[in-house]
Scaffold this motif. Structure first.
Motif, PDB file in Angstrom:
ATOM      1  N   THR A 287      11.563 -10.183 -18.980  1.00  0.00           N
ATOM      2  CA  THR A 287      11.172  -8.806 -18.670  1.00  0.00           C
ATOM      3  C   THR A 287       9.720  -8.696 -18.249  1.00  0.00           C
ATOM      4  OG1 THR A 287      10.647  -8.442 -20.980  1.00  0.00           O
ATOM      5  CG2 THR A 287      12.826  -7.771 -20.254  1.00  0.00           C
ATOM      6  N   ARG A 288       8.938  -9.746 -18.525  1.00  0.00           N
ATOM      7  CA  ARG A 288       7.542  -9.681 -18.087  1.00  0.00           C
ATOM      8  C   ARG A 288       7.392 -10.189 -16.667  1.00  0.00           C
ATOM      9  NH1 ARG A 288       3.826 -10.042 -22.690  1.00  0.00           N
ATOM     10  NH2 ARG A 288       2.201 -10.158 -21.126  1.00  0.00           N
ATOM     11  N   TRP A 289       8.448 -10.742 -16.127  1.00  0.00           N
ATOM     12  CA  TRP A 289       8.341 -11.363 -14.809  1.00  0.00           C
ATOM     13  C   TRP A 289       9.281 -10.764 -13.777  1.00  0.00           C
ATOM     14  CZ3 TRP A 289       4.665 -14.985 -13.702  1.00  0.00           C
ATOM     15  CH2 TRP A 289       3.957 -15.476 -14.809  1.00  0.00           C
ATOM     16  N   ASP A 290      10.125  -9.776 -14.204  1.00  0.00           N
ATOM     17  CA  ASP A 290      11.168  -9.353 -13.268  1.00  0.00           C
ATOM     18  C   ASP A 290      10.638  -8.623 -12.041  1.00  0.00           C
ATOM     19  OD1 ASP A 290      10.386  -7.166 -14.626  1.00  0.00           O
ATOM     20  OD2 ASP A 290      12.293  -6.733 -15.591  1.00  0.00           O
ATOM     21  N   VAL A 291       9.351  -8.167 -12.081  1.00  0.00           N
ATOM     22  CA  VAL A 291       8.830  -7.511 -10.881  1.00  0.00           C
ATOM     23  C   VAL A 291       8.816  -8.442  -9.697  1.00  0.00           C
ATOM     24  CG1 VAL A 291       7.363  -5.633 -11.609  1.00  0.00           C
ATOM     25  CG2 VAL A 291       6.548  -7.970 -11.823  1.00  0.00           C
ATOM     26  N   PHE A 292       8.746  -9.740  -9.970  1.00  0.00           N
ATOM     27  CA  PHE A 292       8.567 -10.667  -8.854  1.00  0.00           C
ATOM     28  C   PHE A 292       9.836 -10.867  -8.054  1.00  0.00           C
ATOM     29  CE2 PHE A 292       4.948 -11.648 -11.517  1.00  0.00           C
ATOM     30  CZ  PHE A 292       3.952 -11.527 -10.584  1.00  0.00           C
ATOM     31  N   THR A 293      10.954 -10.236  -8.489  1.00  0.00           N
ATOM     32  CA  THR A 293      12.143 -10.257  -7.638  1.00  0.00           C
ATOM     33  C   THR A 293      12.043  -9.155  -6.588  1.00  0.00           C
ATOM     34  OG1 THR A 293      13.232  -8.835  -9.244  1.00  0.00           O
ATOM     35  CG2 THR A 293      13.661 -11.188  -9.418  1.00  0.00           C
ATOM     36  N   ASP A 294      11.073  -8.275  -6.753  1.00  0.00           N
ATOM     37  CA  ASP A 294      10.896  -7.167  -5.826  1.00  0.00           C
ATOM     38  C   ASP A 294      10.148  -7.658  -4.583  1.00  0.00           C
ATOM     39  OD1 ASP A 294      10.390  -4.830  -4.545  1.00  0.00           O
ATOM     40  OD2 ASP A 294       9.779  -3.733  -6.349  1.00  0.00           O
ATOM     41  N   VAL A 295      10.769  -7.483  -3.431  1.00  0.00           N
ATOM     42  CA  VAL A 295      10.144  -7.969  -2.198  1.00  0.00           C
ATOM     43  C   VAL A 295       8.818  -7.247  -1.955  1.00  0.00           C
ATOM     44  CG1 VAL A 295      10.511  -8.395   0.251  1.00  0.00           C
ATOM     45  CG2 VAL A 295      12.439  -8.311  -1.303  1.00  0.00           C
ATOM     46  N   GLN A 296       8.796  -5.974  -2.349  1.00  0.00           N
ATOM     47  CA  GLN A 296       7.613  -5.156  -2.099  1.00  0.00           C
ATOM     48  C   GLN A 296       6.372  -5.754  -2.759  1.00  0.00           C
ATOM     49  OE1 GLN A 296       8.204  -2.832   0.093  1.00  0.00           O
ATOM     50  NE2 GLN A 296       5.973  -2.658   0.206  1.00  0.00           N
ATOM     51  N   VAL A 297       6.564  -6.334  -3.958  1.00  0.00           N
ATOM     52  CA  VAL A 297       5.436  -6.958  -4.658  1.00  0.00           C
ATOM     53  C   VAL A 297       4.862  -8.081  -3.821  1.00  0.00           C
ATOM     54  CG1 VAL A 297       4.839  -8.376  -6.634  1.00  0.00           C
ATOM     55  CG2 VAL A 297       6.214  -6.342  -6.942  1.00  0.00           C
ATOM     56  N   TRP A 298       5.761  -8.904  -3.318  1.00  0.00           N
ATOM     57  CA  TRP A 298       5.283 -10.046  -2.534  1.00  0.00           C
ATOM     58  C   TRP A 298       4.647  -9.589  -1.241  1.00  0.00           C
ATOM     59  CZ3 TRP A 298       4.399 -14.331  -4.825  1.00  0.00           C
ATOM     60  CH2 TRP A 298       5.159 -14.662  -5.955  1.00  0.00           C
ATOM     61  N   ARG A 299       5.200  -8.466  -0.671  1.00  0.00           N
ATOM     62  CA  ARG A 299       4.601  -7.970   0.556  1.00  0.00           C
ATOM     63  C   ARG A 299       3.166  -7.501   0.274  1.00  0.00           C
ATOM     64  NH1 ARG A 299       8.605  -4.227   3.244  1.00  0.00           N
ATOM     65  NH2 ARG A 299       9.819  -6.141   3.321  1.00  0.00           N
ATOM     66  N   SER A 300       2.990  -6.795  -0.862  1.00  0.00           N
ATOM     67  CA  SER A 300       1.633  -6.329  -1.197  1.00  0.00           C
ATOM     68  C   SER A 300       0.704  -7.510  -1.409  1.00  0.00           C
ATOM     69  CB  SER A 300       1.658  -5.498  -2.476  1.00  0.00           C
ATOM     70  OG  SER A 300       2.611  -4.500  -2.382  1.00  0.00           O
ATOM     71  N   LEU A 301       1.185  -8.514  -2.150  1.00  0.00           N
ATOM     72  CA  LEU A 301       0.342  -9.687  -2.387  1.00  0.00           C
ATOM     73  C   LEU A 301      -0.006 -10.352  -1.061  1.00  0.00           C
ATOM     74  CD1 LEU A 301       1.896 -11.312  -5.569  1.00  0.00           C
ATOM     75  CD2 LEU A 301      -0.332 -10.252  -5.346  1.00  0.00           C
ATOM     76  N   GLY A 302       0.990 -10.414  -0.180  1.00  0.00           N
ATOM     77  CA  GLY A 302       0.738 -11.019   1.127  1.00  0.00           C
ATOM     78  C   GLY A 302      -0.332 -10.253   1.883  1.00  0.00           C
ATOM     79  N   GLN A 303      -0.249  -8.912   1.812  1.00  0.00           N
ATOM     80  CA  GLN A 303      -1.284  -8.118   2.482  1.00  0.00           C
ATOM     81  C   GLN A 303      -2.644  -8.378   1.860  1.00  0.00           C
ATOM     82  OE1 GLN A 303       0.388  -4.263   2.135  1.00  0.00           O
ATOM     83  NE2 GLN A 303       1.537  -4.426   4.057  1.00  0.00           N
ATOM     84  N   GLY A 304      -2.662  -8.548   0.524  1.00  0.00           N
ATOM     85  CA  GLY A 304      -3.916  -8.868  -0.149  1.00  0.00           C
ATOM     86  C   GLY A 304      -4.483 -10.180   0.353  1.00  0.00           C
ATOM     87  N   VAL A 305      -3.605 -11.193   0.462  1.00  0.00           N
ATOM     88  CA  VAL A 305      -4.065 -12.499   0.954  1.00  0.00           C
ATOM     89  C   VAL A 305      -4.615 -12.359   2.362  1.00  0.00           C
ATOM     90  CG1 VAL A 305      -3.312 -14.793   1.629  1.00  0.00           C
ATOM     91  CG2 VAL A 305      -2.501 -13.820  -0.493  1.00  0.00           C
ATOM     92  N   LEU A 306      -3.891 -11.600   3.199  1.00  0.00           N
ATOM     93  CA  LEU A 306      -4.362 -11.422   4.578  1.00  0.00           C
ATOM     94  C   LEU A 306      -5.714 -10.726   4.604  1.00  0.00           C
ATOM     95  CD1 LEU A 306      -1.284 -10.492   6.785  1.00  0.00           C
ATOM     96  CD2 LEU A 306      -2.640 -12.583   6.723  1.00  0.00           C
ATOM     97  N   ALA A 307      -5.881  -9.710   3.753  1.00  0.00           N
ATOM     98  CA  ALA A 307      -7.157  -8.993   3.721  1.00  0.00           C
ATOM     99  C   ALA A 307      -8.277  -9.932   3.305  1.00  0.00           C
ATOM    100  CB  ALA A 307      -7.073  -7.819   2.761  1.00  0.00           C
ATOM    101  N   THR A 308      -8.004 -10.761   2.276  1.00  0.00           N
ATOM    102  CA  THR A 308      -9.000 -11.738   1.840  1.00  0.00           C
ATOM    103  C   THR A 308      -9.343 -12.705   2.964  1.00  0.00           C
ATOM    104  OG1 THR A 308      -8.447 -11.635  -0.483  1.00  0.00           O
ATOM    105  CG2 THR A 308      -9.327 -13.708   0.308  1.00  0.00           C
ATOM    106  N   LEU A 309      -8.283 -13.238   3.602  1.00  0.00           N
ATOM    107  CA  LEU A 309      -8.517 -14.232   4.645  1.00  0.00           C
ATOM    108  C   LEU A 309      -9.236 -13.625   5.836  1.00  0.00           C
ATOM    109  CD1 LEU A 309      -5.266 -16.375   4.634  1.00  0.00           C
ATOM    110  CD2 LEU A 309      -7.515 -16.977   3.789  1.00  0.00           C
ATOM    111  N   SER A 310      -8.902 -12.371   6.165  1.00  0.00           N
ATOM    112  CA  SER A 310      -9.552 -11.796   7.336  1.00  0.00           C
ATOM    113  C   SER A 310     -11.033 -11.547   7.048  1.00  0.00           C
ATOM    114  CB  SER A 310      -8.851 -10.509   7.779  1.00  0.00           C
ATOM    115  OG  SER A 310      -9.470  -9.381   7.235  1.00  0.00           O
ATOM    116  N   MET A 311     -11.327 -11.123   5.810  1.00  0.00           N
ATOM    117  CA  MET A 311     -12.740 -10.963   5.480  1.00  0.00           C
ATOM    118  C   MET A 311     -13.452 -12.318   5.517  1.00  0.00           C
ATOM    119  SD  MET A 311     -14.541  -9.406   2.095  1.00  0.00           S
ATOM    120  CE  MET A 311     -14.776  -7.743   2.646  1.00  0.00           C
ATOM    121  N   ALA A 312     -12.824 -13.329   4.923  1.00  0.00           N
ATOM    122  CA  ALA A 312     -13.460 -14.651   4.881  1.00  0.00           C
ATOM    123  C   ALA A 312     -13.625 -15.209   6.280  1.00  0.00           C
ATOM    124  CB  ALA A 312     -12.630 -15.599   4.020  1.00  0.00           C
ATOM    125  N   GLY A 313     -12.601 -15.041   7.132  1.00  0.00           N
ATOM    126  CA  GLY A 313     -12.663 -15.613   8.471  1.00  0.00           C
ATOM    127  C   GLY A 313     -13.772 -14.991   9.296  1.00  0.00           C
TER     128      GLY A 313
END
Lengths: 215, 307
Positions: free
Chosen positions: B58-84
């Motif tokens: 129950t502490r991990w079931d959010v990670f089956t949600d695609v939306q979570v991964w999409r948000s994390l992906g956007q976070g990674v992109l934001a980080t990478l774009s700032m770094a780049g």
């Protein structure tokens, strides 16, 4: 300018806390770093492996994440000393691998011939470390170590974002009160940081010069 | 394991070292196991409700949600774009700084040196806040500008050290065949210095990538803010730990791969540059450029002669 003068006690309070963070976490990182460095050159393979993994993981974790863990997740685990102590823990852990690396590179900087000579006159591992290698390594280690502490000074500013009232936090608070004199306030904060970092930098440069003559 | 510091171990010492090694592994594994179990144990919270352990599904079931991964992906992109973007500007600023600092005219050299000292002595975070408040650029550009200026100063020092470590003959030869001083710098000295300092520059870019997380504090939604603030706020605090671990893993993956790349470059370009320029006799960074967070990571770029 009067915003700076009016709030001078606030800045000095922040400066005091920044120095406190620097000194205490510096000492902590030094102790932990010596321990990690000792593990990293030890003859026992599993200790070396552990120290290497620790160094790699901590060094590649952003400081913000480390301090976030300390400020939010440790209290969540029912461990909640004041935020100052939590920030000290975070800064100590984050800085320790850098200290360890500085020490290790100092030890590696001693020419191999010194170690060979020490060994060939019959000194043991402990003796050759404490009589021959360490006295030379300590000298070479001081400039990079001071550089680590300069970085630590700058890193204490991150603690300001996690409920510790130090220079950065003081600057943020005062700019909130006096939005009209942002530039003067931030320059004042910058001045206090430069007092620490430039002094340390001068010491490092002087020591470096001295060591260079000795070699 | 051969080392000058101790004798080649005999059978007895080898056996003893093996025993200590095994004990050490057991000790470390024991502590890890205890940590894992302690975190996995359900625990009562202040109001009497019992919280399931960390490894409970129950502490991990959010990670089956695609939306979570999409948000994390956007976070990674934001980080990478700032770094780049910051990395590109940092390189440009670094080149300018290195030229300014090794200029022949005092009128250029001295102001550049003062600016460099000033920039290197300040926390990046303070610079971000300064740019954000004074120039009202928004969090993204405040982050990019502060990272670019700070890391540019450090890259500039690295390049200057590289130029300085070249044999004098390089510059003299360039001038002797009729190149202007500027052309000599650009076509003779600079390429060599850049190649020699490439490991340090890449190590500094790792630091830059790590420091994008500071933009979290000035309010930019990058990986850290998305992962440990926005998502747990939305899904509830019991996921805070799970999100923290995932964000940590993502950061480690990004930074470690870049660090390994830096080390790969260092190993590849090490012996080659050794032929061009006499390598330093010691392995410690000799220059003041180590007054950064990043340049420590070059400790590994060392060379032979490790104990």
């Amino acid at each position: 300018m009067d915003a700076v003068i009016e709030n001078l006690p606030v800045f000095l309070e922040g400066f005091k806390n920044t120095l406190g963070l620097l000194i205490f976490s510096g000492i902590g990182a030094l102790i932990l770093g010596v321990f990690v460095a000792a593990l990293r050159i030890s003859p026992v393979a599993s200790f070396r492996g552990f120290a290497t993994v620790y160094t790699e993981i901590v060094r590649n974790t952003p400081l913000t994440l480390v301090l976030f863990f300390c400020a939010f997740l440790l209290p969540y685990l029912q461990f909640s000393p004041p935020f100052f102590v939590l920030a000290l823990i975070g800064l100590t852990v984050y800085t320790s691998p850098f200290v360890a690396e500085a020490l290790r590179s100092g030890i590696n900087g001693v020419p191999v011939g010194q170690a060979e000579a020490a060994r060939s006159v019959g000194l043991t591992f402990g003796q050759s470390l404490s009589y021959v290698i360490m006295p030379q390594a300590v000298r070479m280690v001081i400039p990079p170590l001071i550089n680590v502490f300069i970085a630590l000074t700058k890193n204490t500013s991150v603690a300001g974002a996690f409920f510790v009232f130090e220079l950065f936090g003081a600057g943020r608070q005062v700019t909130n009160d006096r939005g009209d004199e942002v530039i003067a306030i931030l320059l004042a904060v910058a001045f206090f940081y430069l007092v620490i970092t430039i002094t340390l930098g001068q010491i490092a440069a002087r020591v470096e010069k001295k060591v260079a003559v000795l070699r | 394991m051969s080392s000058v510091l101790y004798d080649a171990p005999g059978p007895k010492a080898r056996a003893r070292s093996r025993v200590i090694s095994v004990v050490g592994i057991l000790l470390v594994a024991g502590v890890l196991l205890w940590l894992i179990l302690a975190m996995g144990a359900p625990k009562p919270s202040a109001n009497g409700a019992v919280q399931p352990g960390l490894w409970d599904p129950t502490r991990w079931d959010v990670f089956t949600d695609v939306q979570v991964w999409r948000s994390l992906g956007q976070g990674v992109l934001a980080t990478l774009s700032m770094a780049g973007v910051a990395a590109v500007f940092a390189l440009i600023i670094g080149v300018l700084f290195s030229f300014g600092r090794s200029a022949d005219h005092k009128a250029i050299r001295i102001p550049t040196t003062i600016i460099l000292e000033f920039v290197r002595g300040l926390p990046v975070l303070l610079m971000m806040l300064f740019i954000l408040l004074v120039f009202a650029t928004g969090a993204y550009w405040a982050g990019v500008a502060a990272l670019a200026i700070y890391n540019g100063a450090i890259i500039g020092e690295a390049l200057r050290a590289g130029i300085q470590s070249l044999p004098r003959g390089q510059r003299e030869a360039g001038l002797a065949i009729g190149l202007t001083p500027l052309a000599t710098r650009f076509r003779i000295e600079f390429p060599q210095a850049f190649r020699q300092m490439l490991p340090i520059i890449i190590a500094q870019l790792v630091v830059l990538l790590k420091d994008t997380s500071l933009a979290f504090i000035v309010g930019y939604s990058e990986l850290l803010r998305v992962g440990v603030k926005n998502l747990p706020d939305f899904f509830g605090n019991r996921y805070a730990f799970s999100f923290f671990l995932v964000v940590l893993a993502i950061y480690l993956a990004m930074n470690l791969s870049l660090s390994w790349f830096a080390r790969f470059i260092a190993r590849r370009s090490g012996p080659k540059s050794g032929k061009l320029v006499e390598p330093e006799p010691t392995l410690t960074p000799k220059d003041t450029l180590s007054s950064t967070r990043g340049s420590y990571s070059t400790g590994d770029a060392g060379g032979p002669g490790t104990f």
